[in-house]
Design a protein around this motif. Structure first.
Motif, PDB file in Angstrom:
ATOM      1  N   VAL A   1      11.163   2.795  -5.199  1.00  0.00           N
ATOM      2  CA  VAL A   1      12.307   1.888  -5.126  1.00  0.00           C
ATOM      3  C   VAL A   1      12.498   1.388  -3.701  1.00  0.00           C
ATOM      4  N   ALA A   2      12.359   2.307  -2.737  1.00  0.00           N
ATOM      5  CA  ALA A   2      12.532   1.940  -1.327  1.00  0.00           C
ATOM      6  C   ALA A   2      11.456   0.943  -0.896  1.00  0.00           C
ATOM      7  N   ALA A   3      10.192   1.231  -1.254  1.00  0.00           N
ATOM      8  CA  ALA A   3       9.090   0.335  -0.874  1.00  0.00           C
ATOM      9  C   ALA A   3       9.249  -1.017  -1.559  1.00  0.00           C
ATOM     10  N   ASN A   4       9.679  -0.989  -2.812  1.00  0.00           N
ATOM     11  CA  ASN A   4       9.892  -2.232  -3.566  1.00  0.00           C
ATOM     12  C   ASN A   4      10.948  -3.098  -2.889  1.00  0.00           C
ATOM     13  N   LEU A   5      12.037  -2.439  -2.476  1.00  0.00           N
ATOM     14  CA  LEU A   5      13.101  -3.163  -1.781  1.00  0.00           C
ATOM     15  C   LEU A   5      12.570  -3.818  -0.515  1.00  0.00           C
ATOM     16  N   ARG A   6      11.828  -3.078   0.272  1.00  0.00           N
ATOM     17  CA  ARG A   6      11.314  -3.617   1.529  1.00  0.00           C
ATOM     18  C   ARG A   6      10.315  -4.747   1.285  1.00  0.00           C
ATOM     19  N   PHE A   7       9.511  -4.599   0.246  1.00  0.00           N
ATOM     20  CA  PHE A   7       8.541  -5.642  -0.109  1.00  0.00           C
ATOM     21  C   PHE A   7       9.247  -6.976  -0.355  1.00  0.00           C
ATOM     22  N   HIS A   8      10.264  -6.921  -1.196  1.00  0.00           N
ATOM     23  CA  HIS A   8      10.964  -8.162  -1.539  1.00  0.00           C
ATOM     24  C   HIS A   8      11.764  -8.717  -0.355  1.00  0.00           C
ATOM     25  N   GLU A   9      12.446  -7.829   0.347  1.00  0.00           N
ATOM     26  CA  GLU A   9      13.262  -8.309   1.463  1.00  0.00           C
ATOM     27  C   GLU A   9      12.417  -8.910   2.570  1.00  0.00           C
ATOM     28  N   LEU A  10      11.264  -8.327   2.793  1.00  0.00           N
ATOM     29  CA  LEU A  10      10.383  -8.862   3.824  1.00  0.00           C
ATOM     30  C   LEU A  10      10.011 -10.314   3.514  1.00  0.00           C
ATOM     31  N   ILE A  11       9.687 -10.569   2.268  1.00  0.00           N
ATOM     32  CA  ILE A  11       9.333 -11.934   1.884  1.00  0.00           C
ATOM     33  C   ILE A  11      10.536 -12.861   2.034  1.00  0.00           C
ATOM     34  N   TYR A  12      11.680 -12.421   1.479  1.00  0.00           N
ATOM     35  CA  TYR A  12      12.847 -13.297   1.455  1.00  0.00           C
ATOM     36  C   TYR A  12      13.427 -13.530   2.842  1.00  0.00           C
ATOM     37  N   ASP A  13      13.180 -12.613   3.751  1.00  0.00           N
ATOM     38  CA  ASP A  13      13.642 -12.807   5.129  1.00  0.00           C
ATOM     39  C   ASP A  13      13.082 -14.100   5.715  1.00  0.00           C
ATOM     40  N   HIS A  14      11.929 -14.509   5.232  1.00  0.00           N
ATOM     41  CA  HIS A  14      11.300 -15.708   5.766  1.00  0.00           C
ATOM     42  C   HIS A  14      11.831 -16.993   5.149  1.00  0.00           C
TER      43      HIS A  14
ATOM     44  N   ARG B   1       0.836  -1.214   0.000  1.00  0.00           N
ATOM     45  CA  ARG B   1       0.000   0.000   0.000  1.00  0.00           C
ATOM     46  C   ARG B   1       0.863   1.252   0.000  1.00  0.00           C
ATOM     47  N   LYS B   2       2.035   1.151   0.640  1.00  0.00           N
ATOM     48  CA  LYS B   2       2.975   2.285   0.564  1.00  0.00           C
ATOM     49  C   LYS B   2       3.467   2.483  -0.867  1.00  0.00           C
ATOM     50  N   TYR B   3       3.699   1.356  -1.527  1.00  0.00           N
ATOM     51  CA  TYR B   3       4.130   1.436  -2.934  1.00  0.00           C
ATOM     52  C   TYR B   3       3.040   2.112  -3.756  1.00  0.00           C
ATOM     53  N   ASP B   4       1.784   1.686  -3.527  1.00  0.00           N
ATOM     54  CA  ASP B   4       0.647   2.293  -4.229  1.00  0.00           C
ATOM     55  C   ASP B   4       0.663   3.811  -4.073  1.00  0.00           C
ATOM     56  N   ARG B   5       0.860   4.226  -2.822  1.00  0.00           N
ATOM     57  CA  ARG B   5       0.838   5.666  -2.551  1.00  0.00           C
ATOM     58  C   ARG B   5       1.989   6.370  -3.287  1.00  0.00           C
ATOM     59  N   ALA B   6       3.156   5.719  -3.291  1.00  0.00           N
ATOM     60  CA  ALA B   6       4.312   6.309  -3.986  1.00  0.00           C
ATOM     61  C   ALA B   6       4.023   6.464  -5.477  1.00  0.00           C
ATOM     62  N   VAL B   7       3.274   5.495  -6.045  1.00  0.00           N
ATOM     63  CA  VAL B   7       2.924   5.573  -7.466  1.00  0.00           C
ATOM     64  C   VAL B   7       2.010   6.768  -7.711  1.00  0.00           C
ATOM     65  N   GLU B   8       1.020   6.920  -6.817  1.00  0.00           N
ATOM     66  CA  GLU B   8       0.126   8.073  -6.943  1.00  0.00           C
ATOM     67  C   GLU B   8       0.909   9.383  -6.902  1.00  0.00           C
ATOM     68  N   GLU B   9       1.898   9.413  -5.997  1.00  0.00           N
ATOM     69  CA  GLU B   9       2.691  10.644  -5.835  1.00  0.00           C
ATOM     70  C   GLU B   9       3.804  10.751  -6.868  1.00  0.00           C
ATOM     71  N   ARG B  10       3.917   9.756  -7.722  1.00  0.00           N
ATOM     72  CA  ARG B  10       4.980   9.720  -8.741  1.00  0.00           C
ATOM     73  C   ARG B  10       6.358   9.954  -8.122  1.00  0.00           C
ATOM     74  N   ASP B  11       6.598   9.328  -6.988  1.00  0.00           N
ATOM     75  CA  ASP B  11       7.868   9.481  -6.272  1.00  0.00           C
ATOM     76  C   ASP B  11       8.726   8.230  -6.483  1.00  0.00           C
ATOM     77  N   ALA B  12       9.616   8.317  -7.470  1.00  0.00           N
ATOM     78  CA  ALA B  12      10.388   7.132  -7.871  1.00  0.00           C
ATOM     79  C   ALA B  12      11.250   6.593  -6.729  1.00  0.00           C
ATOM     80  N   ALA B  13      11.907   7.500  -6.004  1.00  0.00           N
ATOM     81  CA  ALA B  13      12.777   7.058  -4.908  1.00  0.00           C
ATOM     82  C   ALA B  13      11.985   6.279  -3.862  1.00  0.00           C
ATOM     83  N   LYS B  14      10.795   6.770  -3.573  1.00  0.00           N
ATOM     84  CA  LYS B  14       9.930   6.115  -2.595  1.00  0.00           C
ATOM     85  C   LYS B  14       9.474   4.749  -3.107  1.00  0.00           C
TER      86      LYS B  14
END
Lengths: 218, 218
Positions: A129-142, A114-127
Motif C-alpha cells: 500500500v505504501a509503495a503503491n501510494l508513492r508510485f501514484h503520487e510521484l507521477i501526479y506530482d509532475h 521494484r519496491k512494490y515487486d519486493r513487497a509482493v514477494e514478501e506478501r507484505d500488504a502494508a508495504k
DNA sequence: AAGTGGTCTAGACCACCTT
DNA sequence: AGGTGGTCTAGACCACTTA
C-alpha cells in the motif's frame, strides 16, 4: 505543563487523531466524544474542536451540530463514490503528468515499482500500500496541479487505511504489478491516451477488488 | 443578546463570511483579522475561528498558524488548476448522470436553459451565472455521487463569485447556449460518450473565457 | 424533567514580527 | 524589548435527547 515550541496544539491533536482514524484504532462510525478526548489528550475542549473541524474538512470525520463528531461511516455507496472521484482525478492528473514528467521521474517510478515487486514477494500488504501510494503520487506530482492532488489525497486516506488492514484479494497484487508496468510504458512513450486508458482500468480494477474485499469483511 | 434558536453561531458566521467572500466584499488576498471580525460580529473569538477553519476546508480561506487567515489568493495558476479539476469531475458526473437522469430531469434542464436564454437577452450576467449553476447541478444531481458533487461545488465557489462580478467575454453567452443545447441533446440520446465530449469542450471553453476575463481585469 | 454533551465567553498566554 | 494578534484554559451556558 510541557511547552511545545513551534506547532500549535490543535495541529498535533489533528495529526494524532488522523493517525488513529487511518490506522483503524478509531474505526469508521466511532463516536468522538469531547469528554473522552479531553481526558485522552489532557487539554481543553477548544483545540480538539479545531482539530475535528480540520478533519471534517479532510473528509475523515463528520460533525452534527450539538450532537458531536464521528469517524466517517464507510459503506458500499461511499466506497463507490470515492473510487469514481479518484478515477476521474487520477486520469486527469496522469494525462497532465505524461507530457511533463522528466526521464528521472520515470526512472524513479520504476524504482518504486521494484519496491512494490519486493513487497509482493514478501506478501507484505502494508508495504504494498505504501509503495503503491508513492508510485501514484510521484507521477501526479509532475502534473502541476497541487489542488487536485490534495483533493485526491484527502479523499483517499480513509480508503487507503482500510486497504492497509484488509490487504488484497487473491492474485490482485500480481495484477497491480502488470498494470503499473503498463503505466510506466505509456509514460515512456509520452502517450497520454494510452496512459489514461491504463490508469482508468487500473482504477476500475482497484475499485472492484476493494469492494469485494470490503463486502467479505463486513 | 438575541438568542438564535436552531443553528449554532459559528455556522451563521460561516454563512455570512462565505457570502462576503463570494460576493467580493472580502476580495481574494484580504486579511481576516480576529480583532476586526470580533468587532464586526459582536461575539468572541472562538466561533469565528471555527468558521474560518470550516471555510479553509471549503478552500475559500487559508490559515497560517500564529499568523492569521486570508481570503484565498486567486492567481492564473490557481484558476487553471480549478478548471482542470472541474473538467475531470464534471465529465465523470455527466457520464454517470447520462444513464440515470429521468425524462422529467431532462425536461427540467431545458426549462433552466430557457431561463439562461432569457438572461442572455437581458444581458444580466448574475442571472446567467445563477442559471448556469442550476443547469449543471441539476444534471449532476442525477449522478448519485454526492461526494464528487460536493468537491465540485466547494472548489467552484470562489471562481463563480468572480465570474458573477466580471461577466463574460463578447459572444461567449451565445456560445454557452449552443453548448448547453448539445449537452441536452446528448442526454436525450443517452449517449455518454457524446455527452462527455460536449461537457469537456464546454469546460475547456469556459476555462479559456475565464482566463481571458481574469487577465483583462487584473 | 433531568441529564448529557456540545458550544460560547472572557481573559490569560505566548509565538512571531518589528524596533 | 515591545507590540500585535493568534491560541488556549476554565467554567458557564444551553440545545438536544432520555425517561
Amino acid at each position: 505543563m510541557k511547552r511545545e515550541i513551534r506547532n500549535t496544539i490543535y495541529s498535533k491533536v489533528c495529526d494524532r487523531l488522523r493517525g488513529k482514524i487511518i490506522s483503524g484504532a478509531y474505526p469508521p462510525g466511532r463516536r468522538l466524544k469531547m469528554v473522552d478526548l479531553v481526558r485522552e489528550f489532557g487539554i481543553s475542549a477548544m483545540p480538539i474542536r479545531e482539530a475535528l473541524q480540520q478533519l471534517q474538512g479532510e473528509g475523515l470525520v463528520t460533525i452534527d451540530p450539538h450532537r458531536g463528531a464521528r469517524v466517517r461511516q464507510v459503506d458500499r455507496h461511499f466506497v463507490i463514490m470515492v473510487h469514481d472521484l479518484r478515477t476521474a482525478i487520477e486520469c486527469m492528473l496522469g494525462r497532465k503528468a505524461c507530457m511533463k514528467i522528466t526521464p528521472n521521474g520515470i526512472e524513479a517510478a520504476e524504482k518504486i515499482q521494484r519496491k512494490y515487486d519486493r513487497a509482493v514477494e514478501e506478501r507484505d500488504a502494508a508495504k504494498m500500500v505504501a509503495a503503491n501510494l508513492r508510485f501514484h503520487e510521484l507521477i501526479y506530482d509532475h502534473a502541476g496541479n497541487s489542488l487536485a492532488l490534495q483533493v485526491l489525497k484527502t479523499h483517499s486516506a480513509l480508503i487507503r487505511g482500510i486497504r492497509t488492514r484488509f490487504g488484497y484479494t487473491r492474485g490482485r497484487p500480481e495484477q497491480v504489478c502488470r498494470e503499473h508496468r503498463r503505466i510506466i510504458e505509456a509514460l515512456r512513450r509520452r502517450d497520454p491516451r494510452q496512459l489514461e486508458k491504463a490508469l482508468w482500468e487500473h482504477c476500475q480494477n482497484a475499485a472492484t477488488d476493494f469492494i469485494n474485499l470490503f463486502e467479505e469483511n463486513s
